[in-house]
Write a protein that holds these residues in place. Structure first.
Motif, PDB file in Angstrom:
ATOM      1  N   UNK A  69       0.816  -1.204   0.000  1.00 18.84           N
ATOM      2  CA  UNK A  69       0.000   0.000   0.000  1.00 18.84           C
ATOM      3  C   UNK A  69       0.855   1.262   0.000  1.00 18.84           C
ATOM      4  N   UNK A  70       1.814   1.337   0.915  1.00 24.86           N
ATOM      5  CA  UNK A  70       2.534   2.593   1.094  1.00 24.86           C
ATOM      6  C   UNK A  70       3.881   2.570   0.391  1.00 24.86           C
ATOM      7  N   UNK A  71       4.216   3.690  -0.233  1.00 26.03           N
ATOM      8  CA  UNK A  71       5.493   3.771  -0.941  1.00 26.03           C
ATOM      9  C   UNK A  71       6.638   3.887   0.062  1.00 26.03           C
ATOM     10  N   UNK A  72       7.743   3.245  -0.259  1.00 25.50           N
ATOM     11  CA  UNK A  72       8.971   3.416   0.512  1.00 25.50           C
ATOM     12  C   UNK A  72      10.109   3.358  -0.500  1.00 25.50           C
ATOM     13  N   UNK A  73      11.170   4.070  -0.232  1.00 28.32           N
ATOM     14  CA  UNK A  73      12.299   4.073  -1.159  1.00 28.32           C
ATOM     15  C   UNK A  73      13.476   3.326  -0.543  1.00 28.32           C
ATOM     16  N   UNK A  74      14.121   2.518  -1.331  1.00 23.34           N
ATOM     17  CA  UNK A  74      15.240   1.708  -0.874  1.00 23.34           C
ATOM     18  C   UNK A  74      16.371   1.823  -1.894  1.00 23.34           C
ATOM     19  N   UNK A  75      17.606   2.012  -1.406  1.00 26.31           N
ATOM     20  CA  UNK A  75      18.754   2.105  -2.323  1.00 26.31           C
ATOM     21  C   UNK A  75      19.517   0.793  -2.358  1.00 26.31           C
ATOM     22  N   UNK A 356      20.708  13.421   7.115  1.00 27.81           N
ATOM     23  CA  UNK A 356      20.341  12.913   5.787  1.00 27.81           C
ATOM     24  C   UNK A 356      20.626  11.412   5.773  1.00 27.81           C
ATOM     25  N   UNK A 357      19.649  10.624   5.394  1.00 30.06           N
ATOM     26  CA  UNK A 357      19.803   9.171   5.418  1.00 30.06           C
ATOM     27  C   UNK A 357      19.631   8.569   4.038  1.00 30.06           C
ATOM     28  N   UNK A 358      20.520   7.639   3.716  1.00 24.09           N
ATOM     29  CA  UNK A 358      20.302   6.792   2.553  1.00 24.09           C
ATOM     30  C   UNK A 358      19.595   5.550   3.092  1.00 24.09           C
ATOM     31  N   UNK A 359      18.408   5.299   2.625  1.00 24.34           N
ATOM     32  CA  UNK A 359      17.610   4.215   3.187  1.00 24.34           C
ATOM     33  C   UNK A 359      17.918   2.928   2.443  1.00 24.34           C
ATOM     34  N   UNK A 360      18.418   1.956   3.185  1.00 21.01           N
ATOM     35  CA  UNK A 360      18.681   0.650   2.589  1.00 21.01           C
ATOM     36  C   UNK A 360      17.722  -0.365   3.170  1.00 21.01           C
ATOM     37  N   UNK A 361      17.750  -1.554   2.633  1.00 19.67           N
ATOM     38  CA  UNK A 361      16.747  -2.535   3.026  1.00 19.67           C
ATOM     39  C   UNK A 361      16.814  -2.848   4.520  1.00 19.67           C
ATOM     40  N   UNK A 363      19.088  -1.273   6.798  1.00 17.51           N
ATOM     41  CA  UNK A 363      19.645  -0.223   7.660  1.00 17.51           C
ATOM     42  C   UNK A 363      19.573   1.122   6.935  1.00 17.51           C
ATOM     43  N   UNK A 364      19.752   2.182   7.695  1.00 20.64           N
ATOM     44  CA  UNK A 364      19.872   3.515   7.110  1.00 20.64           C
ATOM     45  C   UNK A 364      21.305   3.993   7.298  1.00 20.64           C
ATOM     46  N   UNK A 365      21.900   4.536   6.247  1.00 19.60           N
ATOM     47  CA  UNK A 365      23.256   5.059   6.367  1.00 19.60           C
ATOM     48  C   UNK A 365      23.197   6.571   6.357  1.00 19.60           C
ATOM     49  N   UNK A 366      23.812   7.184   7.360  1.00 24.69           N
ATOM     50  CA  UNK A 366      23.805   8.641   7.403  1.00 24.69           C
ATOM     51  C   UNK A 366      24.839   9.184   6.412  1.00 24.69           C
ATOM     52  N   UNK A 367      24.465  10.191   5.664  1.00 27.25           N
ATOM     53  CA  UNK A 367      25.396  10.825   4.725  1.00 27.25           C
ATOM     54  C   UNK A 367      25.440  12.326   5.001  1.00 27.25           C
ATOM     55  N   UNK A 368      26.500  12.986   4.532  1.00 22.87           N
ATOM     56  CA  UNK A 368      26.654  14.419   4.813  1.00 22.87           C
ATOM     57  C   UNK A 368      25.862  15.285   3.850  1.00 22.87           C
ATOM     58  N   UNK A 369      25.672  14.759   2.643  1.00 28.06           N
ATOM     59  CA  UNK A 369      24.987  15.574   1.644  1.00 28.06           C
ATOM     60  C   UNK A 369      24.261  14.685   0.660  1.00 28.06           C
ATOM     61  N   UNK A 370      23.329  15.297  -0.044  1.00 27.40           N
ATOM     62  CA  UNK A 370      22.664  14.616  -1.146  1.00 27.40           C
ATOM     63  C   UNK A 370      22.663  15.572  -2.326  1.00 27.40           C
ATOM     64  N   UNK A 371      22.893  15.029  -3.519  1.00 30.62           N
ATOM     65  CA  UNK A 371      22.998  15.887  -4.707  1.00 30.62           C
ATOM     66  C   UNK A 371      21.888  15.580  -5.699  1.00 30.62           C
ATOM     67  N   UNK A 372      21.773  16.459  -6.684  1.00 34.42           N
ATOM     68  CA  UNK A 372      20.778  16.304  -7.743  1.00 34.42           C
ATOM     69  C   UNK A 372      20.739  14.858  -8.228  1.00 34.42           C
ATOM     70  N   UNK A 373      19.547  14.309  -8.364  1.00 33.51           N
ATOM     71  CA  UNK A 373      19.392  12.938  -8.835  1.00 33.51           C
ATOM     72  C   UNK A 373      19.169  11.954  -7.708  1.00 33.51           C
ATOM     73  N   UNK A 374      19.585  12.334  -6.483  1.00 33.59           N
ATOM     74  CA  UNK A 374      19.482  11.428  -5.335  1.00 33.59           C
ATOM     75  C   UNK A 374      18.068  11.304  -4.801  1.00 33.59           C
ATOM     76  N   UNK A 375      17.840  10.189  -4.126  1.00 29.62           N
ATOM     77  CA  UNK A 375      16.630  10.036  -3.319  1.00 29.62           C
ATOM     78  C   UNK A 375      17.073   9.674  -1.919  1.00 29.62           C
TER      79      UNK A 375
END
Ligand code: GDP
Length: 412
Positions: A69-75, A356-361, A363-375
């Motif tokens: 039902x609900x959207x979630x994003x995973x890298x 800022x978190x990169x969401x993985x299946x 775990x979440x990894x904290x990152x310092x920045x996100x750039x154009x194109x990222x989710x």
């Protein structure tokens, strides 16, 4: 703060794929997602839909009901590429959530059931994706099922979706005996073992050589009809070179002129690696799609996928988790860094980017920045809602609200 951006190593945008999986309920979207995460090494345990352990279905209600039902994003990563997988609800009751996720995708896999072919919800999501001009590839799933037939499913894709199917695989074996595919672009056989392990690649088996040759010819004809360079080579009497064919398939996919069709059985873990290869080869990166357009005071503003542009992004999902309020953002332009103050241009409020978190299946990894194109998911914004535009305070822009009520464009 942003002047030294270029000294930081960031991935080139060409290796990002922002991807959604579109399907009628039960076609196998959850299973395909699981197998993708498994194949890319994002998870080490295979979740099974029936035991409620799937990684993308966060919501207990969702698990109970057995539908996504609900959207979630995973890298996850594949072949040097980052794939951001945005889950798209298949249920017809969640049309505006589908619409919102379609806005942040650059490409999609449409999953079909090899027995049922195109079903009503796959048709309606397909039309929505047409409206958003999301390039797609098709995955005909459940080839192991009794009554599964790739040709029939392909015919329904052609007839009901009014698109040109470009079938790049020939199944090896039928139903229970489905073991692999002939890759018609490289003319190689890929065969999976019984235990769901990685495929073995080899020459096309003798018994399939004639049929594979015939299908390759059909594929070449279909491509030559749509693609000038391929047509030229084809008319010269020679068979298409593999590289011409692959480049033409990429152009036709990105231009929405045809749909590459692959097949497999997600349940049996057959067909997933070639599907990921096709995502990388044919679907566009954030750089390959048109600059996103927004407005300010009635004036149109474009924001290009460039880390050096002023920041602009779209909130497409907000969830409450134990970690805090997660605000999922598609960054369209510029860069956000931890500690930045951004403007919620939709609500007219400023918000702080705490983390800022990169969401993985798993775990979440904290990152310092996100750039154009990222989710990414950010923590800090207190009230930004799904659909809100976040941007640099000194370069405001508002992306148009999703056009849920817009008429469906017929592509017949
Ligand atoms: P979704 O509703 O599109 O997310 O579909 P699911 O991934 O939940 O799959 C629906 C049902 O089909 C589940 O019972 C799966 O186990 C089953 N299924 C998924 N893929 C396959 C497949 O390749 N072959 C067979 N036979 N069943 C499958």
């Amino acid at each position: 703060m942003r002047t030294n951006l270029r000294t930081h190593p960031t991935r080139p945008l060409t290796v990002i794929r922002n991807l959604g999986i579109l399907a009628h309920v039960d076609a196998g979207k959850t299973t395909v997602t699981e197998r993708v995460l498994y194949a890319t090494g994002a998870t080490h345990k295979r979740g099974e839909v029936h035991d409620g352990t799937t990684v993308t279905d966060f919501d207990p209600q969702e698990r109970d009901r057995g539908i996504t039902i609900f959207a979630a994003a995973v890298s996850c990563d594949w072949d040097g590429h980052r794939i951001n997988l945005i889950d798209t609800p298949g249920h017809v009751d969640f049309a505006d959530e589908v619409e919102r996720s379609l806005r942040v995708l650059d490409g999609a896999i449409a999953v079909f059931d090899a027995v049922a072919g195109v079903e009503p919800q796959s048709e309606s999501v397909w039309r929505q994706a047409d409206r958003h001009q999301v390039p797609r590839i098709a995955f005909v799933n459940k080839l192991d099922r009794a009554g599964a037939d790739l040709d029939t499913a392909v015919a329904s894709i052609r007839d009901r979706l009014h698109t040109v199917p470009l079938v790049v695989q020939l199944p090896i074996g039928r139903e229970d005996g489905f073991t692999g595919v002939v890759d018609l672009v490289r003319m190689r056989a890929l065969v999976w073992g019984a235990g769901g392990e990685a495929y073995r690649e080899g020459p096309v088996p003798d018994g399939l050589r004639e049929e594979a040759g015939r299908r390759r010819r059909l594929l070449e004809e279909a491509v030559a009809e749509l693609h000038p360079v391929a047509l030229e080579e084809f008319c010269a009497g020679a068979a298409l070179r593999d590289s011409t064919l692959a480049a033409a398939l990429r152009d036709l996919t990105r231009g929405g002129e045809g749909v590459v069709v692959l097949c497999g059985s997600a349940y049996r873990n057959r067909g997933i690696e070639p599907l990921l290869d096709a995502v990388v080869a044919y679907l566009p990166s954030p750089l390959d799609v048109p600059a996103v357009r927004g407005t300010l005071g009635g004036e149109v503003r474009e924001r290009a996928a460039d880390p050096a542009e002023p920041f602009a992004g779209l909130v497409f999902k907000v969830t409450a988790t134990a970690t805090g309020r997660l605000t999922y953002v598609r960054v369209y332009a510029g860069t956000i860094e931890k500690g930045d103050t951004v403007l919620d241009a939709t609500a007219g409020r400023t918000e702080r980017i705490g983390r800022i978190l990169r969401v993985q299946a798993d775990r979440n990894t904290e990152v310092d920045r996100a750039v154009a194109g990222d989710i990414v998911a950010v923590i800090g914004p207190k009230s930004a809602r799904a659909g809100a535009t976040l941007c640099a305070p000194d370069a405001p822009v508002v992306f148009e609200p999703p056009s849920v009520a817009a008429p469906v464009v017929s592509v017949a």
